[in-house]
Design a protein around this motif. Structure first.
Motif, PDB file in Angstrom:
ATOM      1  N   ASP A 230       0.834  -1.208   0.000  1.00  0.00           N
ATOM      2  CA  ASP A 230       0.000   0.000   0.000  1.00  0.00           C
ATOM      3  C   ASP A 230       0.865   1.253   0.000  1.00  0.00           C
ATOM      4  O   ASP A 230       0.538   2.240  -0.676  1.00  0.00           O
ATOM      5  CB  ASP A 230      -0.926   0.003   1.223  1.00  0.00           C
ATOM      6  N   ARG A 231       1.965   1.225   0.752  1.00  0.00           N
ATOM      7  CA  ARG A 231       2.857   2.380   0.800  1.00  0.00           C
ATOM      8  C   ARG A 231       3.489   2.640  -0.571  1.00  0.00           C
ATOM      9  O   ARG A 231       3.613   3.784  -1.002  1.00  0.00           O
ATOM     10  CB  ARG A 231       3.942   2.182   1.867  1.00  0.00           C
ATOM     11  N   ALA A 253      -3.099  -3.608  -4.113  1.00  0.00           N
ATOM     12  CA  ALA A 253      -1.802  -2.941  -4.266  1.00  0.00           C
ATOM     13  C   ALA A 253      -0.710  -3.912  -4.709  1.00  0.00           C
ATOM     14  O   ALA A 253       0.464  -3.675  -4.440  1.00  0.00           O
ATOM     15  CB  ALA A 253      -1.393  -2.238  -2.966  1.00  0.00           C
ATOM     16  N   THR A 254      -1.084  -4.988  -5.385  1.00  0.00           N
ATOM     17  CA  THR A 254      -0.093  -5.979  -5.813  1.00  0.00           C
ATOM     18  C   THR A 254       0.438  -5.714  -7.219  1.00  0.00           C
ATOM     19  O   THR A 254       1.278  -6.485  -7.711  1.00  0.00           O
ATOM     20  CB  THR A 254      -0.673  -7.401  -5.738  1.00  0.00           C
ATOM     21  N   ASP A 371       9.855  -6.726  10.347  1.00  0.00           N
ATOM     22  CA  ASP A 371      11.143  -6.063  10.141  1.00  0.00           C
ATOM     23  C   ASP A 371      11.556  -6.102   8.664  1.00  0.00           C
ATOM     24  O   ASP A 371      12.282  -5.220   8.189  1.00  0.00           O
ATOM     25  CB  ASP A 371      12.228  -6.725  10.985  1.00  0.00           C
ATOM     26  N   ILE A 372      11.082  -7.113   7.944  1.00  0.00           N
ATOM     27  CA  ILE A 372      11.416  -7.226   6.523  1.00  0.00           C
ATOM     28  C   ILE A 372      10.762  -6.105   5.741  1.00  0.00           C
ATOM     29  O   ILE A 372      11.410  -5.390   4.964  1.00  0.00           O
ATOM     30  CB  ILE A 372      10.983  -8.600   5.984  1.00  0.00           C
ATOM     31  N   GLY A 373       9.460  -5.921   5.919  1.00  0.00           N
ATOM     32  CA  GLY A 373       8.763  -4.846   5.215  1.00  0.00           C
ATOM     33  C   GLY A 373       9.302  -3.480   5.567  1.00  0.00           C
ATOM     34  O   GLY A 373       9.445  -2.607   4.687  1.00  0.00           O
ATOM     35  N   PRO A 383       8.244   6.076   3.920  1.00  0.00           N
ATOM     36  CA  PRO A 383       7.986   6.060   5.365  1.00  0.00           C
ATOM     37  C   PRO A 383       7.705   4.648   5.869  1.00  0.00           C
ATOM     38  O   PRO A 383       6.969   3.889   5.234  1.00  0.00           O
ATOM     39  CB  PRO A 383       6.739   6.954   5.516  1.00  0.00           C
ATOM     40  N   ALA A 384       8.295   4.318   6.990  1.00  0.00           N
ATOM     41  CA  ALA A 384       8.044   3.020   7.614  1.00  0.00           C
ATOM     42  C   ALA A 384       6.633   2.977   8.181  1.00  0.00           C
ATOM     43  O   ALA A 384       6.012   4.011   8.453  1.00  0.00           O
ATOM     44  CB  ALA A 384       9.068   2.759   8.708  1.00  0.00           C
TER      45      ALA A 384
END
Length: 393
Positions: A230-231, A253-254, A371-373, A383-384
């Motif tokens: 989505d980001r 969002a793929t 943590d991977i994403g 942005p995280a």
């Protein structure tokens, strides 16, 4: 500009998660037990840090693995924060969306499905009835009931330890389009039961030689919150999804969807992806054969052979990378082929990152697949989400 590629070696767990005992999986170790039984030669995965990641999870290096060598970037083990050990849960958490609710599950024994659900599906599909109605191995139940299915026109319904309803039907005698329509209807009917996936399992052939086809389709509910996908979509970045990634995220969002009938086909398409993916984009790959062909079928030798095939392919991937590229190899759960039953196992997964100029070394036991994403988003300058901790590159 940077690019990122996440490759999920579906079910390649590296040792029981800290809470594995809650799932009956204490002592499970997909990679470690394969290494003990078969001892496959995996020099490239060893060089990049897979064995070192496994040692973080279990305290021991798997048989045949050496310490990371030239070309290694960073390696870690990750424990799952979500409740569950299924495919959507693992992938969503990889993408930064842990699942903190309980899925609904169907019981294993006959009848697995409530009468109001099966009656509704019979009406929706104009069916003469259903077969199965229990937890089962997909290949086993097709062999058991395939001939009766052809004779009666009744589709085969079954479940597993996952939050899932699976429907198997013959592509010629029942019809692929009819099966997919029935699964779409089942997806709606399963929503009140909080079921994660409805899976179409088409097959071909005759009794004694039935074979499932590559026309499988997963109908999943969408993730409950934003993911890294989505980001990227919000930022106008490119997303290319290989394998069943699109289905797992309910096609939200793929981006561009690329299918392949096998690990080998998807690895070839991954090289095409690396050659053409635009700057700032993400390639997200699922290699499902490890899980479906070897993990669930409890075939350590077959699993080892698939790992060897992947290992031999890795140098071609490394040679195709550009400056600024990051590759992360990981998994979504375990499926220990030496374990009892045929279901997934609750395990830690590897997080092996590499690419031109990528460094970091050992990164310990991560508390979430998220943590991977977060690492991908930070690498791409986005942005995280805040559900995990990005690995410092």
């Amino acid at each position: 500009m940077a690019r990122a590629f996440v490759i999920v070696l579906d079910s390649l767990g590296i040792g029981g998660a800290p809470d594995a005992d809650r799932f009956g999986d204490a002592g499970s170790d997909t990679l470690g037990h394969i290494a003990e039984r078969v001892a496959p030669e995996l020099p490239n995965l060893a060089r990049l840090g897979l064995g070192a990641a496994a040692a973080i999870a279990t305290g021991r290096v798997p048989r045949g693995f050496a310490t990371p060598g030239a070309g290694a970037g960073f390696w870690a083990a990750a424990a799952e924060a979500s409740r569950g050990k299924d495919t959507p849960t693992g992938h969503w958490e990889i993408a930064g969306c842990p699942v903190h609710f309980d899925w609904g599950y169907f019981p294993a024994g006959f009848p697995s499905f409530p009468a109001e659900l099966t009656d509704a599906l019979i009406r929706d599909g104009g069916l003469p009835g259903i077969l199965g109605n229990k937890a089962a191995s997909g290949t086993a139940i097709i062999e058991e009931l395939g001939a009766e299915h052809i004779a009666t026109g009744k589709p085969i319904l079954y479940t597993s330890a996952d939050s899932v309803l699976q429907i198997a039907a013959h592509e010629s005698h029942f019809g692929l389009d009819r099966l997919l329509t029935l699964c779409e209807q089942a997806r709606v009917r399963c929503d009140p039961y909080n079921i994660g996936r409805v899976i179409a399992r088409p097959f071909v052939g005759a009794p004694g030689s039935f074979k499932r086809t590559a026309n499988r389709r997963d109908y999943a509910v969408p993730p409950p919150a934003d993911t890294m996908l989505d980001r990227l979509a919000a930022a106008g970045r490119s997303v290319i999804s290989l394998g069943k990634i699109g289905d797992i995220f309910a096609h939200r969002a793929t981006g561009t969807i690329v299918k392949g009938e096998s690990n080998a086909a998807l690895m070839a398409k991954s090289l095409e992806l690396v050659a053409t993916a635009p700057d700032g984009g993400l390639g997200f790959v699922n290699l499902v054969d490890f899980d479906t062909l070897y993990g669930h079928r409890r075939d350590p030798a077959g699993y080892a052979g698939a790992l060897v095939e992947f290992d031999r392919w890795l140098p071609s991937l490394e040679a195709a990378l550009r400056p600024g590229d990051l590759v992360i190899l990981t998994a979504d759960h375990g499926c220990d082929p030496t374990w009892t039953g045929t279901d997934h196992t609750r395990e830690c997964v590897p997080v092996v990152g590499f690419g031109p100029g990528i460094t970091g070394g050992a990164q310990g036991l991560r508390q979430s697949f998220a943590d991977i994403g977060e690492t991908v988003l930070v690498h791409l300058g986005l942005p995280a989400i805040g559900t995990g901790q990005a690995i410092g590159l």
